[in-house]
Design a protein around this motif. Sequence first.
Motif, PDB file in Angstrom:
ATOM      1  N   SER A  96       2.050  14.360 -40.150  1.00  0.00           N
ATOM      2  CA  SER A  96       1.126  15.054 -41.032  1.00  0.00           C
ATOM      3  C   SER A  96      -0.219  14.350 -41.009  1.00  0.00           C
ATOM      4  N   ALA A  97      -1.117  14.861 -41.826  1.00  0.00           N
ATOM      5  CA  ALA A  97      -2.455  14.277 -41.880  1.00  0.00           C
ATOM      6  C   ALA A  97      -2.502  13.032 -42.746  1.00  0.00           C
ATOM      7  N   VAL A  98      -1.415  12.699 -43.441  1.00  0.00           N
ATOM      8  CA  VAL A  98      -1.401  11.535 -44.309  1.00  0.00           C
ATOM      9  C   VAL A  98      -1.248  10.283 -43.467  1.00  0.00           C
ATOM     10  N   PRO A  99      -2.149   9.305 -43.561  1.00  0.00           N
ATOM     11  CA  PRO A  99      -2.020   8.094 -42.745  1.00  0.00           C
ATOM     12  C   PRO A  99      -0.800   7.290 -43.153  1.00  0.00           C
ATOM     13  N   VAL A 100      -0.100   6.746 -42.141  1.00  0.00           N
ATOM     14  CA  VAL A 100       1.099   5.971 -42.404  1.00  0.00           C
ATOM     15  C   VAL A 100       0.738   4.588 -42.917  1.00  0.00           C
ATOM     16  N   ASP A 101      -0.285   3.986 -42.325  1.00  0.00           N
ATOM     17  CA  ASP A 101      -0.690   2.634 -42.708  1.00  0.00           C
ATOM     18  C   ASP A 101      -2.019   2.712 -43.439  1.00  0.00           C
TER      19      ASP A 101
ATOM     20  N   GLY B 104      -1.964 -10.391 -36.309  1.00  0.00           N
ATOM     21  CA  GLY B 104      -2.193  -8.984 -35.979  1.00  0.00           C
ATOM     22  C   GLY B 104      -2.752  -8.210 -37.150  1.00  0.00           C
ATOM     23  N   LEU B 105      -3.383  -7.079 -36.859  1.00  0.00           N
ATOM     24  CA  LEU B 105      -3.931  -6.188 -37.880  1.00  0.00           C
ATOM     25  C   LEU B 105      -2.912  -5.086 -38.156  1.00  0.00           C
ATOM     26  N   ALA B 106      -2.145  -5.253 -39.200  1.00  0.00           N
ATOM     27  CA  ALA B 106      -1.120  -4.266 -39.549  1.00  0.00           C
ATOM     28  C   ALA B 106      -0.609  -4.556 -40.945  1.00  0.00           C
ATOM     29  N   ASN B 107      -0.032  -3.564 -41.559  1.00  0.00           N
ATOM     30  CA  ASN B 107       0.625  -3.745 -42.835  1.00  0.00           C
ATOM     31  C   ASN B 107       1.892  -4.561 -42.632  1.00  0.00           C
ATOM     32  N   ASP B 108       2.138  -5.542 -43.509  1.00  0.00           N
ATOM     33  CA  ASP B 108       3.267  -6.448 -43.326  1.00  0.00           C
ATOM     34  C   ASP B 108       4.599  -5.687 -43.308  1.00  0.00           C
ATOM     35  N   ALA B 109       4.778  -4.738 -44.232  1.00  0.00           N
ATOM     36  CA  ALA B 109       6.048  -3.990 -44.304  1.00  0.00           C
ATOM     37  C   ALA B 109       6.242  -3.147 -43.056  1.00  0.00           C
ATOM     38  N   ASN B 110       5.178  -2.492 -42.584  1.00  0.00           N
ATOM     39  CA  ASN B 110       5.301  -1.665 -41.380  1.00  0.00           C
ATOM     40  C   ASN B 110       5.512  -2.515 -40.137  1.00  0.00           C
ATOM     41  N   ALA B 111       4.916  -3.709 -40.098  1.00  0.00           N
ATOM     42  CA  ALA B 111       5.127  -4.601 -38.958  1.00  0.00           C
ATOM     43  C   ALA B 111       6.593  -5.017 -38.889  1.00  0.00           C
ATOM     44  N   ARG B 112       7.194  -5.352 -40.036  1.00  0.00           N
ATOM     45  CA  ARG B 112       8.619  -5.700 -40.053  1.00  0.00           C
ATOM     46  C   ARG B 112       9.477  -4.505 -39.638  1.00  0.00           C
ATOM     47  N   ARG B 113       9.085  -3.313 -40.078  1.00  0.00           N
ATOM     48  CA  ARG B 113       9.867  -2.126 -39.719  1.00  0.00           C
ATOM     49  C   ARG B 113       9.777  -1.844 -38.230  1.00  0.00           C
ATOM     50  N   MET B 114       8.578  -1.972 -37.652  1.00  0.00           N
ATOM     51  CA  MET B 114       8.422  -1.729 -36.216  1.00  0.00           C
ATOM     52  C   MET B 114       9.292  -2.674 -35.393  1.00  0.00           C
ATOM     53  N   VAL B 115       9.145  -3.969 -35.670  1.00  0.00           N
ATOM     54  CA  VAL B 115       9.896  -4.956 -34.896  1.00  0.00           C
ATOM     55  C   VAL B 115      11.393  -4.820 -35.155  1.00  0.00           C
ATOM     56  N   GLY B 116      11.765  -4.640 -36.410  1.00  0.00           N
ATOM     57  CA  GLY B 116      13.178  -4.525 -36.748  1.00  0.00           C
ATOM     58  C   GLY B 116      13.829  -3.301 -36.138  1.00  0.00           C
ATOM     59  N   ARG B 117      13.152  -2.153 -36.214  1.00  0.00           N
ATOM     60  CA  ARG B 117      13.742  -0.929 -35.657  1.00  0.00           C
ATOM     61  C   ARG B 117      13.832  -1.009 -34.138  1.00  0.00           C
ATOM     62  N   LEU B 118      12.811  -1.592 -33.477  1.00  0.00           N
ATOM     63  CA  LEU B 118      12.829  -1.710 -32.019  1.00  0.00           C
ATOM     64  C   LEU B 118      13.985  -2.613 -31.571  1.00  0.00           C
ATOM     65  N   LEU B 119      14.104  -3.777 -32.181  1.00  0.00           N
ATOM     66  CA  LEU B 119      15.160  -4.706 -31.773  1.00  0.00           C
ATOM     67  C   LEU B 119      16.544  -4.154 -32.115  1.00  0.00           C
ATOM     68  N   THR B 120      16.689  -3.532 -33.299  1.00  0.00           N
ATOM     69  CA  THR B 120      17.996  -2.980 -33.679  1.00  0.00           C
ATOM     70  C   THR B 120      18.449  -1.918 -32.702  1.00  0.00           C
TER      71      THR B 120
END
Length: 547
Positions: free
Chosen positions: A375-380, A422-438
């Motif tokens: 959608s048009a709502v930004p995630v970060d 890095g330039l990112a939201n801390d919660a989203n950074a954990r989600r990205m890395v966690g979901r990729l590795l999982t």
Amino acid sequence: MIATILRQAPADRRASIAAWRQLSDILAQRGNQLGDEDIRRSLHALAVLRPRVPEAVRRDCARAIAKHGRFAPLVALYANDVPAVAAIMLRGAQLSEADWLAMLPATNAMARSVLAGRSNLPHGVYRALASLGSASVALPQPAVAVDAAPAPVVPLHAAPDAAVENGTSQISELVRRIDKYQSTRAQPATAAALHQQRSAFLFETGPDGVVHWVDGVTRGAVIGLSIAEAAFGGEPGTDGVAAGAFRQRAEILNARMMLEGTPADAGEWRFSALPWFDPATGQFRGYRGSARRPNRSETPYGRPVAEDSGDSIRQLIHELRSPLNAISGFAQIVAGQMFGPVSQSYRTMADTIVADALSVQTIIDDLETAARSNSAVPVDPSPSEVVDMGAVVSQVESDLAALLAEQRVDLSISRVGGPFMGLANDANARRMVGRLLTALIDVSETGAILVGQLVTESPHDDMLQLRIVRPATIRFATASDLLDPGFSPEGEAPGAAVLSLGFSLRLVDSLARAAGGRLDIGHNALTLHLRSANSKAEAGLEAQQGE
């Protein structure tokens, strides 16, 4: 009575009609009381008489005996007549469940689709219809409107086959009468009805595979289309599945058809059809079938989806959260013994429920993030926030220790360069890395080693990179396969079935792009790119030194 009728050979059309009516009436009323030989001879006589009896007479007989049609062999005989006759009998016949089940294999797809439209059959009949496949219960038969047209007048002294020799085929006559009936209706179609997408239609082809009769869509969209040859390049027509089955005179199941025309008719369809043969000569006469719009599960990944699909997912997520929170909250009350002492077994069970609810909550959060990313709502909302990706990776490695031990997979991520800001939201950074590795752990083989690198190549590099070498199970999979939700590599762990590898990779890519990065699927590794904050920190330090 039966013996007397069978002994007299009908001399003309009038005698044939009379014999047809008498035999049909006797079998309908007393068929279950007759001997096997009388039943066999009577059904054989009806099969011989059928070409000599006008369709209008057969329809009248079907209507007269349908309500008390409780003799299964007679119902089966009428069910294999032309659609106009079969539909009348099948809509009114009252048989036992055992008789219906015995009769179904001897009926064609059109007859079974009429039965599927009834609401007063035994439950076991509907299960049997469903088990026969989509071609057997594809569509209910349209209302028999042909009664509005008068039956053709045939001279009594005409030869038995005169109507067949001098007239058109039964199907052509049926089409003519349906068109006449529809043209006499005074209610014009509204503009909204014309633009509403149609969902199903019936059709029939000739022996050459060309559609010459259709009901349910605009005739011009389908008439003249061939199922005998595959269409390519997005042209209107059918796929190679239908063409191959046509050459073998085999049943066609869920083949693909593309139509052009008005918005109500155009687009992709799925159709099923059965070959039919002349009962007298055995000559192949074409195919009769039905078409429907494809189910959502039959649409490949990447096709356009409905505009409100994100809203539907968000509404579903909202309705999932309330019961999940209630279950988790009650389990926490039990585990914490807030209302009094609780045995150890119940506290252990409550702790398990809390942990499972937390896992489901994580999945719901991922689904919500994926819906918002479209959608048009930004995630970060705060992409300029600085996060230490080295610390994030270390934390995720610690969180995944239990999963790694359960799957018996080793994880080794080395650091190259640094710092890793890095330039990112801390919660989203954990989600990205966690979901990729999982996701990659889930598809790794037992005993495998998942190897990766966290890289920043120079102080002024504008991107951080987390590279993970492909597990052996997906070493040679293409990028399109990896992004397909239906892709299932060998060795995929049970946990991977909750959220597929394709969903997880697309979620990671969506989160990364919202933060100005991306996920690259290379030949040897999957690389998560995130904007680096090192150059900004270095530039600030240089400015302070200059002052």
